[in-house]
Design an enzyme around this catalytic site. Structure first.
Site, mmCIF file in Angstrom:
data_model
loop_
_atom_site.group_PDB
_atom_site.id
_atom_site.type_symbol
_atom_site.label_atom_id
_atom_site.label_comp_id
_atom_site.label_asym_id
_atom_site.label_seq_id
_atom_site.Cartn_x
_atom_site.Cartn_y
_atom_site.Cartn_z
ATOM 1 N N SER A 38 0.885 -1.223 0.084
ATOM 2 C CA SER A 38 0.011 0.092 0.121
ATOM 3 C C SER A 38 0.694 1.220 0.108
ATOM 4 O O SER A 38 1.652 1.312 -0.942
ATOM 5 C CB SER A 38 -0.961 0.009 1.347
ATOM 6 N N GLU A 58 -8.846 -5.011 -5.014
ATOM 7 C CA GLU A 58 -8.414 -4.154 -3.913
ATOM 8 C C GLU A 58 -9.599 -3.028 -3.626
ATOM 9 O O GLU A 58 -9.458 -2.487 -2.564
ATOM 10 C CB GLU A 58 -7.053 -3.203 -4.606
ATOM 11 N N HIS A 88 -7.666 -5.247 -0.629
ATOM 12 C CA HIS A 88 -6.442 -4.702 -0.285
ATOM 13 C C HIS A 88 -6.039 -4.729 1.135
ATOM 14 O O HIS A 88 -6.823 -4.945 1.780
ATOM 15 C CB HIS A 88 -6.768 -3.006 -0.399
#
Length: 539
Positions: free
Chosen positions: A192, A321, A439
């Site tokens: 991330s 995600e 995600h």
């Protein structure tokens, strides 16, 4: 090893560590809460980090240092400390037979506003058992790490949190050999915002020579969530009652504000996470001065020109995600599928302009979206999750890989993560019954954490964990994630080429080499950017 013998000497002084018992009752060596920079407090608040000071005697590093001041992931309560620039080292051994182990340097995610390198989320068990040294770090977040003032004479050009990471990498170069690590074989990896930080390090001259391989998971320097703006300092000053336009005075006053008041007021400045809007305190382009900057040009310009650090790469994303964006946007239902959440600001189109509306319409047509609602039915939700997967994450990740391939003589290995088992916790927290990996759901395959106790020894989950960490640590050791095939690693991972966008599809029933991940959508976004994105550095 007896804990009485766990004393090592680094450049700054002596450290005492401890034994760490892993999930499968093996013992590794742990050194936690090691200061890698001078505490960034007082006149050093918002400034680039200073090297750590030396100490006398033996420093006990058997517990983790304070997390950087922010909202805690679990409690959502403000806490931590400004004195937070600590790192942790986990190693299979020290004082061995001159064997130098590969070093894996982890950069945590959290949108540049939350998180830390603690074992609560990033337990070292799975990685270190593959005979590598693992380093995890804290770096400054939010306003403390990313406040920027445009006047270069003030000395706060921004990106202090990224400069913290550079300082931690310099510490590794000085000291990691003490822990049996090889300073000439350092792999940076992150997820991330941590994945974006990895790629930003590749673009920064400040990081040259500090690492040798890189893995960015679910994050790129081009992702919309990375970028901030310098003008937020004036919004913050106003909220704190600082009625002055002089940058030097504003900085002096901001450095006096108690940290809780500072951060609490910074959080009152909207951080919408909308793709069209720059964030208040995040990565900025620093003015060019005589002083070294972390990032003084647009990432896209650096990537397209080939003026970045060339190393072997692993790059990839999770298949859905956008589930994470859905969680965030549940609190902003009127913005869920608004134009502001469709058109990335990296296209540099003025919100509401004719071209902006034209692009928004093209996106709606591509995904067959007619309104702004998100949950009317399963089909609408699926479209929204796909859009947010692509325009927040994967389109820019794929685009960056394509551009870098033209200049990087080293291999770039690409993947799409589609492992979906009982340890995928983010999707469970979202309460969605959809196919795809959210995600951050890859993290439990690399680290032990409080959400997912280690799986049973015969479980599918543990087999997948072992396979993934073997591939990742193979890359750290050899620069090739699959140097050979065996019972565990059954597929050779081919890098992308100019003629073939190869990728490894990570699936429950096997890892498979395929081509062109999400091809129609990725081509759509690539073409859209090529048609509408102006050269940012000329604006």
């Amino acid at each position: 090893m007896s804990e009485n013998n766990l004393i090592v000497t680094v450049a700054e002084g002596k450290l005492k560590g401890k034994n760490y018992v892993t999930y499968n009752d093996k013992t590794i060596l742990s050194f936690q809460g090691i200061p890698y920079a001078k505490p960034p407090i007082g006149d050093l608040r918002f400034k680039a980090p200073h090297p750590p000071e030396k100490w006398e005697g033996i420093k006990d590093v058997t517990t983790e240092g304070a997390e950087c001041y922010s909202k805690n992931y679990i409690t959502n309560i403000l806490g931590g400390s400004e004195d937070c620039l600590f790192l942790n080292v986990y190693t299979p051994k020290i004082k061995g037979k001159n064997e130098k182990l590969p070093v894996m340097f982890w950069i945590h995610g959290g949108g540049f506003v939350r998180g830390d390198g603690s074992t609560e989320l990033y337990g070292p068990d799975y990685i270190v058992e593959k005979n590598v040294v693992l380093v995890t770090i804290n770096y400054r977040l939010g306003v403390l790490g990313f406040l920027a003032i445009s006047d270069p004479s003030v000395g706060v050009p921004g990106n202090a949190g990224l400069k913290d990471i550079v300082m931690a990498l310099k510490w590794v170069q000085r000291n990691i050999s003490v822990f049996s690590g090889d300073p000439n074989n350092v792999t940076i990896f992150g997820e991330s915002a941590g994945g974006s930080a990895v790629e930003l390090l590749i673009l920064s001259p400040m990081a040259k020579g500090l690492f040798h391989k890189a893995i960015n998971q679910s994050g790129s320097a081009l992702n919309c969530f990375t970028r901030g703006k310098c003008s937020s300092v004036y919004d913050l000053a106003k909220k704190l009652g600082i009625e002055n336009n002089d940058d030097t005075l504003i900085l002096s006053e901001l450095q006096k504000v108690p940290v809780e008041d500072l951060v609490r007021n910074s959080l009152k400045i909207p951080d919408s996470y909308l793709v069209s809007i720059l964030r208040p305190f995040c990565v900025v382009i620093e003015p060019k001065t005589k002083e070294p900057g972390f990032l003084t040009e647009e990432p896209l310009d650096i990537i397209k020109s080939g003026r970045f650090i060339k190393v072997p790469r692993i790059i990839g994303y999770n298949s859905l995600e956008g589930i994470f964006v859905h969680i965030v946007m549940k609190h902003k239902p009127n913005l869920f599928l608004s134009d502001e959440n469709l058109v990335p600001h990296m296209m540099n189109l003025r919100i509401g302009s004719d071209q902006y509306k034209k692009v928004a319409l093209r996106i709606r047509e591509m995904y067959k979206i007619t309104g702004k609602e998100s949950d009317k039915n399963a089909a609408d939700l699926e479209k929204a999750l796909n859009i947010f997967t692509h325009n927040f994450f994967s389109a820019d990740i794929c685009r960056s890989a394509r551009y870098q391939l033209k200049h990087n003589e080293y291999p770039i290995y690409f993947y799409r993560f589609d492992l979906d088992t009982e340890i995928n916790m983010i999707k469970k927290l979202a309460g969605l019954d959809v196919k795809g990996v959210a995600h951050a759901d890859d993290l439990s395959y690399f680290f032990t954490n409080f959400l997912t106790p280690p799986p049973e020894s015969s479980s599918l989950e543990l087999k997948l964990i072992s396979k993934l960490t073997k591939i990742w640590t193979n890359f750290a050791k050899h620069g090739n994630p699959t140097p050979s095939i065996d019972e565990e690693v059954e597929t050779i991972w081919d890098p992308i080429t100019v003629d073939s966008f190869n990728y490894l599809s990570l699936e429950n029933d096997g890892f498979k080499m395929l081509r062109n991940p999400d091809k129609d959508y990725m081509d759509f976004w690539y073409d859209l950017y090529e048609e509408f994105q102006f050269k940012l550095s000329k604006l």
